[in-house]
Design a protein around this motif. Structure first.
Motif, short mmCIF file in Angstrom:
data_model
loop_
_atom_site.label_atom_id
_atom_site.label_comp_id
_atom_site.label_asym_id
_atom_site.label_seq_id
_atom_site.Cartn_x
_atom_site.Cartn_y
_atom_site.Cartn_z
N TYR A 147 -4.82 -6.48 -7.07
CA TYR A 147 -4.99 -6.54 -6.27
C TYR A 147 -6.30 -4.86 -5.74
N TYR A 148 -7.23 -5.89 -4.90
CA TYR A 148 -7.96 -4.11 -4.88
C TYR A 148 -8.67 -4.88 -3.42
N TYR A 149 -9.18 -3.61 -2.73
CA TYR A 149 -9.96 -3.93 -1.55
C TYR A 149 -11.03 -3.13 -1.78
N HIS A 150 -12.32 -3.84 -1.32
CA HIS A 150 -13.43 -2.91 -1.25
C HIS A 150 -14.09 -2.79 0.16
N ASP A 151 -14.80 -2.36 0.69
CA ASP A 151 -15.55 -3.02 2.00
C ASP A 151 -16.96 -2.34 1.25
N GLY A 152 -16.60 -1.96 0.73
CA GLY A 152 -18.58 -1.86 0.24
C GLY A 152 -18.73 0.18 0.35
N LYS A 153 -17.83 0.73 0.05
CA LYS A 153 -18.24 2.17 0.43
C LYS A 153 -16.63 2.63 -0.58
N ASP A 154 -16.01 2.35 -0.07
CA ASP A 154 -14.09 2.51 -0.62
C ASP A 154 -13.48 1.63 -1.58
N PHE A 155 -12.44 1.79 -2.06
CA PHE A 155 -11.87 0.82 -3.08
C PHE A 155 -10.15 1.88 -3.27
N GLU A 156 -9.63 0.67 -2.93
CA GLU A 156 -7.88 0.30 -3.30
C GLU A 156 -7.11 -0.42 -4.17
N PHE A 157 -6.72 -0.63 -5.36
CA PHE A 157 -6.21 -1.32 -5.55
C PHE A 157 -4.13 -1.44 -5.95
N ALA A 158 -3.52 -2.03 -7.09
CA ALA A 158 -2.54 -1.56 -6.55
C ALA A 158 -2.25 -3.36 -7.61
N SER A 159 -0.52 -2.62 -7.93
CA SER A 159 0.27 -3.76 -8.67
C SER A 159 0.31 -5.26 -7.58
N GLN A 160 1.40 -4.76 -6.53
CA GLN A 160 1.72 -5.52 -5.22
C GLN A 160 1.09 -5.56 -4.02
N ILE A 161 0.75 -6.40 -3.62
CA ILE A 161 -0.15 -6.06 -2.47
C ILE A 161 0.00 -5.15 -1.27
N SER A 162 1.39 -5.21 -1.02
CA SER A 162 1.93 -4.34 0.02
C SER A 162 2.17 -3.04 -0.11
N SER A 163 1.63 -2.73 -1.16
CA SER A 163 1.59 -0.89 -1.67
C SER A 163 0.00 -1.01 -0.59
N ILE A 164 -1.06 -1.91 -0.59
CA ILE A 164 -2.23 -1.81 0.42
C ILE A 164 -2.07 -1.76 1.31
N GLN A 165 -1.55 -2.65 1.42
CA GLN A 165 -1.09 -2.83 3.24
C GLN A 165 -0.42 -1.32 3.59
N LEU A 166 0.31 -0.89 3.50
CA LEU A 166 0.82 0.24 3.98
C LEU A 166 0.18 1.11 4.41
N HIS A 167 0.20 1.68 5.44
CA HIS A 167 -0.49 2.90 6.55
C HIS A 167 -2.07 1.81 6.06
N SER A 168 -2.50 0.47 5.92
CA SER A 168 -3.20 0.45 6.07
C SER A 168 -3.73 0.07 7.93
N ASN A 169 -5.16 -0.11 8.62
CA ASN A 169 -4.93 -0.17 9.97
C ASN A 169 -6.42 -1.42 9.91
N ASN A 170 -6.83 -1.71 9.11
CA ASN A 170 -7.81 -2.85 8.95
C ASN A 170 -7.90 -3.81 8.16
N LEU A 171 -6.53 -4.50 8.15
CA LEU A 171 -6.07 -5.70 7.53
C LEU A 171 -6.06 -7.02 8.20
N THR A 172 -6.91 -7.87 8.19
CA THR A 172 -6.24 -9.44 9.17
C THR A 172 -5.66 -10.07 7.77
N ILE A 173 -4.79 -10.91 8.69
CA ILE A 173 -3.94 -12.45 7.34
C ILE A 173 -5.11 -13.32 7.76
N SER A 174 -5.68 -14.45 6.50
CA SER A 174 -6.41 -14.79 6.16
C SER A 174 -5.28 -16.25 6.75
#
Length: 616
Positions: A147-174
Motif C-alpha cells: 500500500y502507498y500514499y502519495h500526495d505529489g510531495k511526500d510518500f508513505e508505504f506499508a504492508s498493511q493499510i492500518s500502518s498508514i492510517q495510524l496518526h494520519s489526519n487526511n484520509l477519507t473513506i472511498s
C-alpha cells in the motif's frame, strides 16, 4: 516474511513505533526503524521481522549495503543463491547468508531490471541514497501486499493499510471502494478503502524521486494473453517438463532455517505439493488439515488418506465453533480492509494451529487458475450455448424462469439477460444480481477485463487469465497473506511460481481440460505418486458452514448487527432491499449468506476504523 513500512512524512520516533506495533503480528522476532537525513530531506524505514533465513541479527532490517543502499523487504527470493554466486564472480561481497543482501547487490548491478532476475514473492523498497530515489516492486502474482500514499510531495508505504492510517489526519473513506467491495467481496487493485491510498499492482515496480516528489510505476511482468507463446511439444513432453519445474519450485520453497510444513486439504493441488515435497525432502514432511463437524463441509478424511499414503507427519485441526466466533469478532484487526471471503476464517484457524509446529507452510494455491480447475469454467462453457440465441428469446425465457419459486432459477433468469458469455462470467464473479447496491459506479468495470474481453484465446483460457489477474490476486492472495501473517506464519505457494504460471499459460487447452477432466496434466503428474481413486469425488471449496450458522446459532447475532438502523447507516446499499434479502435467508427461500457476511464485515470495519472519518 515480514511487515515493511516507510515514509518521507515528518513523523516522530514514537509515531513510527506505533505504526510498526499495529502490525507487529507480521514479524514478532524483531522490530527496527531507521531515520535517514540528507539535504534537508528525511526518509524513515521500519520493519517487523519474521526470521526465516539467516536468523542472526546481522540480517535484521532496515538493512544497509555498501553504505548507500538501504532496504526494507517482505517475502522471499527463492533463487537468491544462484544470483549471489553470479554477483560474487562480479566482485560483490556478502556478510550474511540472507536473500536481503543479495537483493541489494542485484539492484546495484542491474538497476531497476533487478526484479527480472528474482523468483519469489516479495514487496520491497530501496532507498538509493546516491541517486536520491526510492525504488520498489511487488512480485509478479501479487503474493505480497504493498500500500502507498502519495500526495505529489511526500510518500508513505506499508504492508498493511492500518500502518498508514495510524496518526494520519487526511484520509477519507472511498465510497467507490465500498461499492466495489460489495460487488467483488474485496477492494480491487489499485484501489484501497481510503481514497488517498493505493495498492501497487502485482508485477509492477516504481520509483519515487525525493527531490521532485514525482512517483512513477510501470509493469515489469504480465501473463501472455495474446496467445503468442504456444507450447510445441507433446503431452508427455509437457508432463515431464512440468514435473521438472514443479520439483524445482517445491525444493526451493522448502529451504529455510526454521521448520517447514505443508497445508494438505486432500484436494489435487495441495496433494501434489505434499507428494513433491515428500520426494524432494530428506526429513519427514509435516502436513496440516482442518476438520469441520458439519456434514458436507468436512473433507479431513481425504487429507488423512493422502497423508497415510505419503507417510507424512499429519496434524488435523478441528474447527472449533467458539474459536471461529472469536476470529469473526476480531476479523478487521488482521484484515484491515473490508474483505468478505468467508474461507478466511478457516484459513486463520489453520494458520493459528499450524504455527505451533512450523514457521513456514507450503500451499496448493494457484492450481485452479492456471490449469482450469474451477467448476464454473465448465459451467461457463456449457452456458455459452444459450448466448447463441437472440437476446429477445433469452429475455422471454428469463421472464418465465423468474416466475418460478426457486432462487437458482431466478439467478439463471437474470444471467440470461446479459449480452454474451463474457459478461455472464464477469457477472458471476461480481454477483449476477446487484440490485441491492445503491451506487452510480459501474462496479463490474475494471481494467483487468481486457484479459477476458478479447478473441485471442478460447473461453477457458480467457477466464483462466482473468481469474489469475483478479480472483487469485485480489482474493486468494489477500486471504492467505492476512490469515497466515495474523499468526506469524509464512505461506509459500509453489504453483504460483511465475515459471509454472507461464508454462501453464503456454499449454494447449486440451492438456489442461480434456473430456471433462479438469486440471488434466496436474492430475496425471499427481497420480504417479498418489492413487487416483482417492480423488474420484466432487471438488469442494474451503469454506465455513455460514449458511446454516446464520439461520441457527448466529441468527440473533446477525439480526442484532444488521438491524434496521444499522442497514440505513451503511453506505452504498438499498436498506429495504437488503432487509428483504436477509429475511429470504432466514426463512430458507434463498441462500444469502455471502451478502450477510459481506455486510457484517463492512459494519465491523466501519465501526472499528471509520469513526470520525468522512466518506467521499
Amino acid at each position: 516474511m515480514c511487515g515493511i513500512y516507510g515514509t518521507t512524512l515528518n513523523y516522530n520516533e514514537q509515531q513510527v513505533k506505533d505504526k510498526l506495533k499495529r502490525t507487529a503480528f507480521r514479524g514478532p522476532d524483531q522490530m527496527g526503524w531507521q531515520f535517514y537525513k540528507k539535504d534537508n530531506r528525511q526518509v524513515i524505514f521500519g520493519h517487523n521481522r519474521l526470521s526465516i533465513i539467516d536468523l542472526d541479527p546481522r540480517s535484521n532490517q532496515p538493512f544497509t549495503y555498501y553504505d548507500t543502499i538501504h532496504i526494507v523487504f517482505n517475502g522471499e527470493v527463492y533463487n537468491f543463491k544462484t544470483i549471489k554466486e553470479t554477483l560474487s564472480k562480479k566482485g560483490y561481497s556478502f556478510k550474511t547468508t540472507s536473500d536481503t543482501e543479495v537483493l541489494c547487490a542485484a539492484y546495484l548491478e542491474y538497476g531497476e531490471k533487478c526484479v527480472d532476475y528474482f523468483v519469489g514473492m516479495f514487496s520491497f523498497v530501496i532507498y538509493d541514497e546516491k541517486n536520491n530515489i526510492l525504488f520498489g516492486a511487488r512480485d509478479r502474482l501479487g503474493k505480497k501486499p504493498f500500500y502507498y500514499y502519495h500526495d505529489g510531495k511526500d510518500f508513505e508505504f506499508a504492508s498493511q493499510i492500518s500502518s498508514i492510517q495510524l496518526h494520519s489526519n487526511n484520509l477519507t473513506i472511498s465510497e467507490r471502494a465500498i461499492a466495489y467491495y460489495l460487488s467483488w467481496g474485496n477492494v480491487p487493485d489499485p484501489q484501497s478503502i481510503f481514497s488517498q491510498v493505493k495498492k501497487l499492482k502485482a508485477g509492477h515496480k516504481f520509483t519515487f524521486n525525493l527531490s521532485s516528489g514525482e512517483f512513477k510505476s510501470q509493469p515489469y511482468w504480465d501473463i501472455d494473453y495474446t496467445n503468442k507463446n504456444l507450447y510445441k511439444g507433446s503431452y508427455e513432453d509437457a508432463k515431464q517438463e512440468l514435473k521438472t519445474i514443479l520439483n524445482g519450485a517445491v525444493k526451493s520453497r522448502l529451504f529455510a532455517d526454521v521448520p517447514v510444513g505443508v497445508f494438505l486439504s486432500g484436494g489435487v493441488d495441495s496433494s501434489l505439493v505434499a507428494a513433491t515435497a515428500r520426494q524432494t525432502s530428506r526429513a519427514k514432511v509435516k502436513t496440516f488439515s482442518v476438520k469441520f463437524n458439519e456434514k458436507g463441509f468436512d473433507e479431513s478424511h481425504y487429507a488423512q488418506q493422502v497423508a497415510d499414503h505419503l507417510q507424512t507427519d499429519h496434524h488435523v485441526i478441528e474447527c472449533n465453533y467458539n474459536e471461529g466466533i472469536d476470529l469473526i469478532k476480531n476479523f478487521c484487526h488482521y484484515y484491515d480492509e473490508p474483505f468478505s471471503d468467508s474461507s478466511a476464517i478457516p484459513s486463520m484457524l489453520l494458520a493459528k494451529h499450524t504455527k505451533k509446529h512450523v514457521t513456514v507452510a507450503l500451499s496448493g494455491d494457484g492450481g485452479d487458475e492456471s490449469f482450469i480447475g474451477y467448476h464454473r469454467y465448465n459451467w461457463a462453457k456449457k452456458g455459452g450455448v444459450y448466448y447463441k440465441l437472440p437476446l429477445p428469446i433469452r429475455k422471454l425465457g428469463a421472464g418465465v424462469l423468474s416466475l418460478l419459486p426457486h432462487y437458482r432459477l431466478n439467478v439463471i433468469a437474470k444471467a440470461l439477460q446479459f449480452k454474451d458469455v463474457n459478461e455472464v462470467y464477469l457477472g458471476a464473479m461480481t454477483g449476477v444480481d446487484l440490485s441491492h447496491i445503491n451506487t452510480d459506479y459501474n462496479t463490474r468495470l475494471v481494467d483487468e477485463s481486457k484479459y477476458l474481453m478479447h478473441n485471442n484465446k478460447n473461453l477457458f483460457e480467457r477466464i483462466s487469465d482473468f481469474d489469475t489477474k483478479t480472483y487469485l490476486n485480489w482474493d486468494i492472495n489477500t486471504k492467505v497473506d492476512r490469515a497466515s501473517m495474523a499468526f506469524s506464519l509464512e505461506v509459500r505457494a509453489p504453483l504460483l511460481d511465475h515459471q509454472i504460471v507461464e508454462f501453464a499459460n503456454s499449454l494447449p487447452t486440451s492438456f489442461k481440460f480434456h473430456k471433462k477432466e479438469m486440471k488434466r496434466i496436474l492430475k496425471d503428474v499427481l497420480y504417479e505418486s498418489v492413487p487416483k481413486h482417492i480423488f474420484n469425488r466432487p471438488k469442494a471449496g474451503f469454506t465455513m458452514p455460514f449458511s446454516e450458522w446464520f439461520r441457527e446459532d448466529l441468527k440473533d447475532y446477525v439480526l442484532s448487527e444488521l438491524n434496521e438502523d444499522t442497514l440505513k447507516s451503511l453506505p452504498c446499499i438499498d436498506a429495504k432491499k437488503v432487509q428483504f434479502m436477509i429475511n429470504q435467508h432466514m426463512d430458507g427461500t434463498w441462500n444469502r449468506y455471502p451478502l450477510i457476511w459481506s455486510l457484517l464485515v463492512l459494519k465491523q470495519w466501519l465501526s472499528t476504523n471509520g469513526k470520525g472519518i468522512s466518506i467521499s
